[in-house]
Design a protein around this motif. Structure first.
Motif, PDB file in Angstrom:
ATOM      1  N   UNK A  82       0.768  -1.220  -0.051  1.00  0.00           N
ATOM      2  CA  UNK A  82       0.092  -0.129  -0.104  1.00  0.00           C
ATOM      3  C   UNK A  82       1.061   1.360   0.014  1.00  0.00           C
ATOM      4  N   UNK A  83       1.685   1.203   0.757  1.00  0.00           N
ATOM      5  CA  UNK A  83       2.805   2.349   0.721  1.00  0.00           C
ATOM      6  C   UNK A  83       3.413   2.537  -0.546  1.00  0.00           C
ATOM      7  N   UNK A  84       3.795   1.684  -1.084  1.00  0.00           N
ATOM      8  CA  UNK A  84       4.526   1.680  -2.538  1.00  0.00           C
ATOM      9  C   UNK A  84       3.610   2.183  -3.513  1.00  0.00           C
ATOM     10  N   UNK A  85       2.303   1.738  -3.435  1.00  0.00           N
ATOM     11  CA  UNK A  85       1.298   2.369  -4.319  1.00  0.00           C
ATOM     12  C   UNK A  85       0.883   3.685  -4.117  1.00  0.00           C
ATOM     13  N   UNK A  86       0.719   4.200  -2.927  1.00  0.00           N
ATOM     14  CA  UNK A  86       0.647   5.546  -2.491  1.00  0.00           C
ATOM     15  C   UNK A  86       1.452   6.324  -3.038  1.00  0.00           C
ATOM     16  N   UNK A  87       3.043   6.060  -3.021  1.00  0.00           N
ATOM     17  CA  UNK A  87       3.795   6.925  -3.268  1.00  0.00           C
ATOM     18  C   UNK A  87       3.778   6.862  -4.815  1.00  0.00           C
ATOM     19  N   UNK A  88       3.830   5.858  -5.416  1.00  0.00           N
ATOM     20  CA  UNK A  88       3.379   6.013  -7.051  1.00  0.00           C
ATOM     21  C   UNK A  88       2.444   6.809  -7.400  1.00  0.00           C
ATOM     22  N   UNK A  89       1.481   6.627  -6.711  1.00  0.00           N
ATOM     23  CA  UNK A  89       0.119   7.535  -7.067  1.00  0.00           C
ATOM     24  C   UNK A  89       0.744   8.852  -7.198  1.00  0.00           C
ATOM     25  N   UNK A  90       1.074   9.327  -5.913  1.00  0.00           N
ATOM     26  CA  UNK A  90       1.562  10.733  -5.588  1.00  0.00           C
ATOM     27  C   UNK A  90       2.504  11.149  -6.757  1.00  0.00           C
TER      28      UNK A  90
ATOM     29  N   UNK B 284       0.442   8.551 -20.874  1.00  0.00           N
ATOM     30  CA  UNK B 284       1.693   7.673 -21.507  1.00  0.00           C
ATOM     31  C   UNK B 284       2.442   8.588 -22.313  1.00  0.00           C
ATOM     32  N   UNK B 285       3.827   8.557 -22.298  1.00  0.00           N
ATOM     33  CA  UNK B 285       4.653   9.335 -23.143  1.00  0.00           C
ATOM     34  C   UNK B 285       4.970   8.394 -24.478  1.00  0.00           C
TER      35      UNK B 285
ATOM     36  N   UNK C 119       1.713  14.064  -9.520  1.00  0.00           N
ATOM     37  CA  UNK C 119       2.337  15.346  -9.841  1.00  0.00           C
ATOM     38  C   UNK C 119       3.127  15.471 -11.009  1.00  0.00           C
ATOM     39  N   UNK C 120       2.994  14.474 -12.118  1.00  0.00           N
ATOM     40  CA  UNK C 120       3.493  14.156 -13.131  1.00  0.00           C
ATOM     41  C   UNK C 120       5.255  14.242 -12.989  1.00  0.00           C
ATOM     42  N   UNK C 121       5.742  13.726 -12.128  1.00  0.00           N
ATOM     43  CA  UNK C 121       7.070  13.362 -11.722  1.00  0.00           C
ATOM     44  C   UNK C 121       7.398  12.105 -12.622  1.00  0.00           C
ATOM     45  N   UNK C 122       6.482  11.182 -12.709  1.00  0.00           N
ATOM     46  CA  UNK C 122       6.728   9.761 -13.221  1.00  0.00           C
ATOM     47  C   UNK C 122       5.479   9.566 -14.319  1.00  0.00           C
ATOM     48  N   UNK C 123       5.794   8.812 -15.483  1.00  0.00           N
ATOM     49  CA  UNK C 123       4.787   8.402 -16.337  1.00  0.00           C
ATOM     50  C   UNK C 123       4.261   6.791 -16.041  1.00  0.00           C
ATOM     51  N   UNK C 124       3.729   6.173 -16.705  1.00  0.00           N
ATOM     52  CA  UNK C 124       3.100   4.939 -16.420  1.00  0.00           C
ATOM     53  C   UNK C 124       4.094   3.716 -16.022  1.00  0.00           C
TER      54      UNK C 124
END
Length: 100
Positions: A41-49, A85-86, A53-58
């Motif tokens: 859950x912590x990993x998913x929450x971090x990935x969602x954030x 998706x980029x 924010x646009x820091x990472x793509x899919x």
């Protein structure tokens, strides 16, 4: 398997006992399951954030969450996230699909 000690407040210890009784499992099993689920859950929450924010793509969000791209897309759908998706991400996914 290594042993880890942890100090718990009384209310968390009581909740641990209640869940162990409810599931008819021992404390160690409940703690391992809770830790595994909580870390996920912590990993998913971090990935969602990071994704929101646009820091990472899919692809990177899926890596951060430690899930497949398909699983990430399902998470994104469940959380009503706009899929971003980029071009590079799509090309990488096409190349990976060809390797299968």
């Amino acid at each position: 398997m290594p042993t880890v000690s942890v100090r718990l407040p009384d209310e968390e210890k009581d909740e641990l006992e209640a869940v162990a009784d409810l599931l008819e499992e021992d404390w160690s099993t409940i703690i391992r399951k809770s830790l595994r689920d909580g870390l996920h859950d912590l990993r998913v929450r971090h990935a969602v954030e990071r994704y929101q924010s646009g820091d990472v793509a899919v692809t990177e969000a899926a890596r951060l969450a430690n899930v497949t791209v398909a699983e990430w897309l399902e998470i994104a759908r469940e959380k009503n996230l706009t899929v971003q998706f980029r071009r590079e991400d799509l090309e990488r996914e096409v190349e990976a699909a060809h390797e299968l």
